[in-house]
Structure formats: structure tokens, C-alpha cells
Design a protein around this motif. Structure first.
Motif, mmCIF file in Angstrom:
data_model
loop_
_atom_site.group_PDB
_atom_site.id
_atom_site.type_symbol
_atom_site.label_atom_id
_atom_site.label_comp_id
_atom_site.label_asym_id
_atom_site.label_seq_id
_atom_site.Cartn_x
_atom_site.Cartn_y
_atom_site.Cartn_z
ATOM 1 N N ALA A 452 0.836 -1.205 0.000
ATOM 2 C CA ALA A 452 0.000 0.000 0.000
ATOM 3 C C ALA A 452 0.869 1.252 0.000
ATOM 4 O O ALA A 452 0.576 2.222 -0.719
ATOM 5 C CB ALA A 452 -0.926 -0.003 1.214
ATOM 6 N N ILE A 453 1.950 1.242 0.785
ATOM 7 C CA ILE A 453 2.833 2.406 0.858
ATOM 8 C C ILE A 453 3.552 2.619 -0.475
ATOM 9 O O ILE A 453 3.802 3.757 -0.888
ATOM 10 C CB ILE A 453 3.829 2.246 2.020
ATOM 11 C CG1 ILE A 453 3.080 2.360 3.349
ATOM 12 C CG2 ILE A 453 4.940 3.290 1.948
ATOM 13 C CD1 ILE A 453 3.894 1.984 4.563
ATOM 14 N N ALA A 454 3.858 1.524 -1.168
ATOM 15 C CA ALA A 454 4.481 1.649 -2.492
ATOM 16 C C ALA A 454 3.533 2.340 -3.464
ATOM 17 O O ALA A 454 3.969 3.076 -4.356
ATOM 18 C CB ALA A 454 4.880 0.271 -3.013
ATOM 19 N N MET A 455 2.235 2.127 -3.297
ATOM 20 C CA MET A 455 1.238 2.764 -4.151
ATOM 21 C C MET A 455 1.064 4.241 -3.797
ATOM 22 O O MET A 455 0.831 5.079 -4.676
ATOM 23 C CB MET A 455 -0.099 2.031 -4.027
ATOM 24 C CG MET A 455 -0.064 0.598 -4.559
ATOM 25 S SD MET A 455 -1.508 -0.372 -4.052
ATOM 26 C CE MET A 455 -2.822 0.410 -4.984
ATOM 27 N N ASP A 456 1.155 4.564 -2.495
ATOM 28 C CA ASP A 456 1.028 5.955 -2.038
ATOM 29 C C ASP A 456 1.791 6.105 -0.726
ATOM 30 O O ASP A 456 1.304 5.699 0.330
ATOM 31 C CB ASP A 456 -0.441 6.327 -1.837
ATOM 32 C CG ASP A 456 -0.618 7.796 -1.447
ATOM 33 O OD1 ASP A 456 0.404 8.470 -1.205
ATOM 34 O OD2 ASP A 456 -1.772 8.253 -1.372
ATOM 35 N N PRO A 457 2.964 6.705 -0.765
ATOM 36 C CA PRO A 457 3.784 6.844 0.444
ATOM 37 C C PRO A 457 3.134 7.694 1.530
ATOM 38 O O PRO A 457 3.587 7.665 2.680
ATOM 39 C CB PRO A 457 5.073 7.511 -0.072
ATOM 40 C CG PRO A 457 5.090 7.233 -1.536
ATOM 41 C CD PRO A 457 3.659 7.221 -1.958
ATOM 42 N N ASP A 458 2.097 8.456 1.199
ATOM 43 C CA ASP A 458 1.463 9.340 2.168
ATOM 44 C C ASP A 458 0.115 8.823 2.659
ATOM 45 O O ASP A 458 -0.708 9.598 3.175
ATOM 46 C CB ASP A 458 1.288 10.739 1.572
ATOM 47 C CG ASP A 458 2.618 11.443 1.366
ATOM 48 O OD1 ASP A 458 3.550 11.184 2.148
ATOM 49 O OD2 ASP A 458 2.730 12.239 0.418
ATOM 50 N N PHE A 459 -0.114 7.530 2.542
ATOM 51 C CA PHE A 459 -1.371 6.956 3.017
ATOM 52 C C PHE A 459 -1.177 6.515 4.464
ATOM 53 O O PHE A 459 -0.565 5.485 4.741
ATOM 54 C CB PHE A 459 -1.799 5.786 2.132
ATOM 55 C CG PHE A 459 -3.189 5.293 2.421
ATOM 56 C CD1 PHE A 459 -4.291 6.116 2.196
ATOM 57 C CD2 PHE A 459 -3.405 4.022 2.916
ATOM 58 C CE1 PHE A 459 -5.578 5.676 2.469
ATOM 59 C CE2 PHE A 459 -4.687 3.569 3.183
ATOM 60 C CZ PHE A 459 -5.778 4.403 2.957
ATOM 61 N N TYR A 460 -1.714 7.292 5.395
ATOM 62 C CA TYR A 460 -1.365 7.089 6.800
ATOM 63 C C TYR A 460 -1.862 5.762 7.406
ATOM 64 O O TYR A 460 -1.167 5.195 8.268
ATOM 65 C CB TYR A 460 -1.818 8.283 7.650
ATOM 66 C CG TYR A 460 -3.225 8.208 8.176
ATOM 67 C CD1 TYR A 460 -3.520 7.502 9.342
ATOM 68 C CD2 TYR A 460 -4.277 8.854 7.533
ATOM 69 C CE1 TYR A 460 -4.809 7.442 9.834
ATOM 70 C CE2 TYR A 460 -5.567 8.788 8.014
ATOM 71 C CZ TYR A 460 -5.830 8.082 9.168
ATOM 72 O OH TYR A 460 -7.101 8.010 9.646
ATOM 73 N N PRO A 461 -3.042 5.213 7.041
ATOM 74 C CA PRO A 461 -3.422 3.938 7.650
ATOM 75 C C PRO A 461 -2.398 2.830 7.413
ATOM 76 O O PRO A 461 -2.175 1.994 8.297
ATOM 77 C CB PRO A 461 -4.768 3.614 6.986
ATOM 78 C CG PRO A 461 -5.327 4.932 6.613
ATOM 79 C CD PRO A 461 -4.140 5.746 6.185
ATOM 80 N N ALA A 462 -1.766 2.826 6.237
ATOM 81 C CA ALA A 462 -0.762 1.792 5.960
ATOM 82 C C ALA A 462 0.435 1.946 6.898
ATOM 83 O O ALA A 462 0.993 0.954 7.394
ATOM 84 C CB ALA A 462 -0.316 1.860 4.505
ATOM 85 N N HIS A 463 0.840 3.191 7.149
ATOM 86 C CA HIS A 463 1.936 3.428 8.089
ATOM 87 C C HIS A 463 1.530 3.030 9.507
ATOM 88 O O HIS A 463 2.343 2.479 10.263
ATOM 89 C CB HIS A 463 2.349 4.902 8.056
ATOM 90 C CG HIS A 463 3.055 5.306 6.806
ATOM 91 N ND1 HIS A 463 4.401 5.051 6.591
ATOM 92 C CD2 HIS A 463 2.612 5.942 5.692
ATOM 93 C CE1 HIS A 463 4.750 5.526 5.407
ATOM 94 N NE2 HIS A 463 3.676 6.061 4.840
ATOM 95 N N LEU A 464 0.281 3.299 9.875
ATOM 96 C CA LEU A 464 -0.200 2.937 11.206
ATOM 97 C C LEU A 464 -0.195 1.425 11.403
ATOM 98 O O LEU A 464 0.327 0.921 12.406
ATOM 99 C CB LEU A 464 -1.618 3.492 11.400
ATOM 100 C CG LEU A 464 -2.361 3.024 12.661
ATOM 101 C CD1 LEU A 464 -1.575 3.359 13.924
ATOM 102 C CD2 LEU A 464 -3.766 3.640 12.706
#
Length: 587
Positions: A452-464
Motif C-alpha cells: 500500500a505504501i508503495a502505491m502511495d507513500p502518504d497513506f497514513y493507515p498503511a503506516h499505522l
């Protein structure tokens, strides 16, 4: 493969002047007059494409219609040579008559040749059959209106067409989240088809002038980039629902998908809608799709405006239910306020129209998170999926229900189906990682989150979710970095803050953990389960259990995960915790 009126007239015009350049201005003058409600460039290109499809012609290697860039078109097909019939000559008239008739005969033969070619193609298409189409994506319709502010209306048309087509069980329809990412794309149809795993694409335009709406749609074979079908629809905005249903029926017929009697009934069941109510509803969904607390409240206001204009319109009630559910889930509203209102409005939507899948999912969602009615929620999710198997959020939230219940295998199957319907959805991919986390499979969770982060580095749920998995693997510095990343991107998401507080407690950073608790209590409402999480990290079992009991009494939605959330693992041997798990269910 019947040609509509405009392409037919254009074909006759070109064929009447074989070998001659017909410039675009002449075509516009003869085929469209100045009062016609149409974008000439779009309409002309669309018509040429339809003619080429009917004739089996190719723009790069033309046999009939040649394009002269920025100039116009030329018909280069050759009429079938036929010897003229012999007749006894009449004095002084044979040669003039022959000269007058030769061009006419040539034109008739030329048109006859075209008709034969089209007939052969129709026969071949009917005998050989079109490519099997089992999956379809509706790409963002283009806004041809003079007012850019009409984009919400055009996006709404795209959404509604997806929703109507999604009712067909034998057709997998790609969800909005994935389709919308191709707005203004330069990618080819085969590229898009591969990325979305779609056999066919629907593309088109929306043009609105006052209360008049024109929608052009066309169906493309994604793998071959071939035009299969096209149609133009004109309606008054009050009849816009009928237009959408008609387009969905026509597309289903064009791809030759088998409709059940119920699907035929659903696609034929339309009502007129108050134009102001419909526009307010579309604006509501426009804001709802932004998925922020501020936008959700704006969406709710527009849905309420739609209801004030037309109290019998079911969809705005479902929209309000969706909004309340999200605000409750994010801890923006107390559970009693959020989920009680969600259930009331979902119930009203279903009273007005029992076949609104969004309302079914909203009701099941509230039954699950607030009422802890496990059986009722299970029935509700299944009913919603039965009504619309292409509604990705139904599969997504049913997957969360199943993992909370302890059925990881079925949960993963549901989230996989959601990903198939919405392959580019970041939240669905991230939820897949969250489900692996709740199942204590942290490596699998990390893999999904990284995707998911590879698709959008700024998607916060994936980082969480990645941070949560890293923490459970004992990689605390990496986890803390990801928590801070999630907090930074989201603007201070309190669930991320609660998990960071839990990590501070685990690391022995008591002062920082207690500061997190104080910060969360400054808000008008914060889910008690989140505060209990921080106390769990600190090793303060008594305080953690006290806050969990409060969460139980408040019907905190996050308590349904009590028996799955790894952050509570340190409490599992406590008798009071076991009692809470038993009371929450399922039993």
C-alpha cells in the motif's frame, strides 16, 4: 452494429465524395447545425470511431476512412465495378444520359458495398461471438460542460453508472476508488485492462446545459482496444435516474451478459427525482468520498438538504447513515449519537427502497460495532452482498467482522474479493494488512502494508498498521518512526496516538505515555478503548480494565476487537478481562 443517425449521415457525406477531402468545418456545417447541443470535436471523433467499427476499418491502416490530421477525412473505399446494362441507343440522348447516371450508379454501388461489408461483419459477430466479458471498469466520465464546477455532477454520473452495473451478479464491476484513478490518464485501454483485471472499459462524456444532460458512452474491448458499442443519451435532469438505468441495461445487453429476472426488474425500476435533491445528493457523495471528518460533516449537510427537497428519496438517508458510521468509527462522535443515528437513517432508506446495498451495509455495520449483534450483523452483511456482489465495502467490512469473530480464513477470502473489485484501493489493501495483524501474522501484515505504501507513500493507515506489526515483532525504533509518520501525515490521528502511547509504555517511557493519555482526554470524546490501550502498555492493568469497562458501557465500537487486538495481550490472563471478552461476544 446499427449505426446511429449522426454517424450514418457522416458516412453518406463522405461516401458521396469518394477520394475528396471533406474538412472538419464542412462536416460540422452539414451534420451538426449551430444550434445543436454538442461538443463538435468530441462528437465528430466519436462518430468516426463508430463508422470504423462498423466497417472493420483501422485508423492506422485505413481501407475506407482516411484521416488527414488537423484537416478532415476522405473516403478511400472503392465501389464494386459493374458493367452497365446494354440498351438500345436513342438518338441525341445516349451519351448525356449515361454521363448523368454514372455518378449516381457509382454512389449507389458504393453505399451497397458498405452495406454488404457491415452485414458481413454483423454476421461474423453474431456467429463467432464477441470476446467473453466477465469484468468491466467504468472510467471517469469527462466533463464537457462549460462550468468546471460541474465536476461533482460528472463524478456523480460515473458513480451511479458503476452502482447500477454493479447490480449484475454475472459481471464483476471495478469499484469507484480504482476507476477514478484513471482520470485524465494517457494509458492505453490494454494497460488499464491489465492493471484493473478488466475485460472491458466504459468511457464517455457528460455535458450539461441548464436542466438538459447529454451523456455519451462507449464500450471498449480492453485487451484489443476495440470499440464494441456506443450510444448517446439526452434527458432532462428530472429523468436522470431513468437515463442511468437505461445506460446500464444497454451496456449489459451489449456485452451479452445474462440478467436474472430480479436484475431486469431492478434496472427497470426507476423514479423521477427532484433535480435539487439529486444535485445535493451528488454533492454529498462528492464530499463523503474525501473521507475526512470535516468532509464527512459537509457530506451529511448536503444529504440532509437532499432530504428536505425530496423526503422520499432513499439514497440520501443511506449517505447520512454512512457518514454517522464513519464519524463514530473515527471517534469523532460518541457511539450513542453516531450509531443510533446511523441505524435510524439506514432503516428509513430501506423502508423507502429495500434494495439499497449501502443502507444494508450501514445497518449491519452499526449492528456489529454498536449493538454487538453478531448474528444480525452477519445476516445483514450477507444480504448486502447478495443484493450487490460488486459492492467492495460490503466485502471489506464483512472481512473485519469475520476476523473479529475469529474466522481468519473467511476474512482473508472476503478482503481478497474486495481487492479484486477495487484493486487500487489503498484502504482495502491496508485493511488486508490489519486483518493479518489482528490474526497475529505480523510478517504478512508488513507485506500488505508495504504494498500500500508503495502505491502511495502518504497513506497514513498503511503506516499505522505497519507500525503496529513492527511493534509486535519487537522492532520498537522502527515502529515509533512509523507511528510518528502516521501522525504527521494524518494531522494527529488519535488511534495512531493511542498506539504510540502503548509503545511508550512498553518501552518504559512513562511520562510520554501519560502525556498521550492527557492529550486524548482533552477532546470532547475519545474512545475509552484507546485510553485503555495506553494503560495496557504501561502495565497498569487496573486502570486498563476500568477504561475497558467504561468502553463496554458506552458501546465503544473498538471493543468488538477485544479478543483479537494484540495490544491487549498483556491483559488476557486477568479474570475481569475474560469476563469482558465473554460479554462482548460472539457467544
Amino acid at each position: 452494429m446499427k449505426l446511429p443517425k449522426q454517424p450514418s449521415r457522416l458516412l453518406v457525406l463522405l461516401a458521396s465524395h469518394p477520394g475528396e477531402l471533406i474538412n472538419r468545418e464542412e462536416i460540422v456545417r452539414q451534420i451538426w447545425n449551430s444550434d445543436t447541443f454538442v461538443d463538435f470535436e468530441q462528437g465528430l471523433n466519436f462518430a468516426i470511431r463508430q463508422i470504423r467499427t462498423a466497417l472493420g476499418d483501422d485508423a492506422d491502416h485505413p481501407r475506407y476512412i482516411e484521416t488527414l490530421p488537423k484537416r478532415g477525412y476522405r473516403f478511400i473505399g472503392q465501389p464494386v465495378p459493374v458493367a452497365p446494362a446494354r440498351a438500345a441507343p436513342r438518338a441525341h440522348s445516349a451519351i448525356p444520359t449515361f454521363r448523368r447516371r454514372t455518378p449516381v450508379i457509382g454512389l449507389v454501388l458504393l453505399v451497397a458495398t458498405i452495406a454488404i461489408v457491415i452485414g458481413i461483419r454483423i454476421y461474423k459477430a453474431s456467429s463467432a461471438g464477441r470476446p467473453s466479458i466477465r469484468s468491466l471498469a467504468v472510467l471517469p466520465l469527462d466533463n464537457l460542460s462549460a462550468d468546471p464546477a460541474q465536476q461533482y455532477f460528472v463524478d456523480g454520473m460515473t458513480d451511479e453508472l458503476i452502482t447500477d452495473l454493479a447490480q449484475v451478479r454475472n459481471l464483476r464491476v471495478i469499484s469507484r476508488t480504482s476507476s477514478m484513478q484513471y482520470r485524465g490518464t494517457k494509458k492505453t485501454a490494454p494497460q488499464i485492462g491489465r492493471e484493473l483485471q478488466a475485460d472491458a472499459l466504459v468511457e464517455g462524456t457528460v455535458e450539461r446545459v441548464g436542466d438538459t444532460v447529454r451523456i455519451r458512452t462507449q464500450l471498449i474491448d480492453a485487451a484489443r482496444d476495440k470499440h464494441l458499442w456506443a450510444k448517446i443519451y439526452d434527458r432532462n435532469i428530472g429523468n436522470i435516474l431513468a437515463l442511468q438505468m437505461e445506460a446500464a441495461r444497454d451496456i449489459a445487453q451489449a456485452i451479452q451478459v445474462q440478467l436474472t429476472s430480479q436484475e431486469k426488474s431492478n434496472l427497470a425500476s426507476v423514479r423521477d427525482v427532484n433535480p435539487e435533491a439529486y444535485e445535493a445528493y451528488l454533492m454529498g457523495r462528492y464530499f463523503w468520498n474525501r473521507r475526512t471528518p470535516e468532509a464527512m460533516n459537509q457530506a451529511r449537510a448536503y444529504f440532509e438538504r437532499a432530504i428536505s427537497k425530496d423526503p422520499t428519496y432513499a439514497q440520501p438517508y443511506a449517505g447520512i447513515a454512512d457518514s454517522y458510521n464513519m464519524l463514530g468509527n473515527w471517534g469523532e462522535l460518541p457511539p450513542a449519537q453516531a450509531y443510533t443515528n446511523a441505524k435510524l437513517t439506514a432503516k428509513k432508506a430501506l423502508e423507502l427502497d429495500p434494495n439499497v446495498p449501502e443502507a444494508m451495509v450501514a445497518m449491519a455495520f452499526a449492528n456489529f460495532l454498536y449493538d454487538r449483534d453478531w448474528s444480525g450483523a452477519d445476516t445483514g452483511f450477507k444480504k448486502a452482498i447478495e443484493a450487490n456482489p460488486n459492492y467492495a465495502p460490503a466485502h471489506q467490512w464483512y472481512a473485519v467482522y469475520l476476523i473479529a469473530k475469529g474466522d481468519r480464513k473467511e476474512a482473508l477470502a472476503e478482503v481478497a474479493q474486495a481487492q479484486l473489485l477495487d484493486p487500487l484501493s489503498l484502504i482495502i489493501r491496508s485493511v488486508g494488512g490489519w486483518i493479518d495483524y489482528l490474526a497475529h501474522d505480523y510478517d504478512a501484515a508488513l507485506e500488505q502494508c508495504r504494498e500500500a505504501i508503495a502505491m502511495d507513500p502518504d497513506f497514513y493507515p498503511a503506516h499505522l498498521y505497519m507500525a503496529q506489526a513492527l511493534e509486535q515483532k519487537g522492532l520498537n525504533p522502527e515502529a515509533e518512526s512509523e507511528y510518528h509518520r502516521a501522525l504527521s501525515i494524518s494531522g494527529g490521528n488519535r488511534l495512531a496516538l493511542a498506539h504510540l502511547g502503548h509503545l511508550y509504555g512498553i518501552e518504559g517511557k512513562r511520562e510520554q505515555a501519560e502525556r498521550v493519555i492527557l492529550d486524548m482526554q482533552k477532546f470532547p470524546y475519545t474512545p475509552a478503548a484507546w485510553i485503555a490501550m495506553v494503560y495496557s502498555g504501561l502495565g497498569s492493568k487496573r486502570d486498563a480494565i476500568a477504561w475497558l469497562k467504561r468502553a463496554y458501557n458506552e458501546h465503544d465500537p473498538w471493543l468488538v476487537l477485544l479478543n483479537r487486538e494484540p495490544a491487549y495481550d498483556s491483559l488476557r490472563s486477568d479474570g475481569a478481562f475474560k469476563d469482558l471478552v465473554h460479554n462482548v461476544g460472539p457467544n
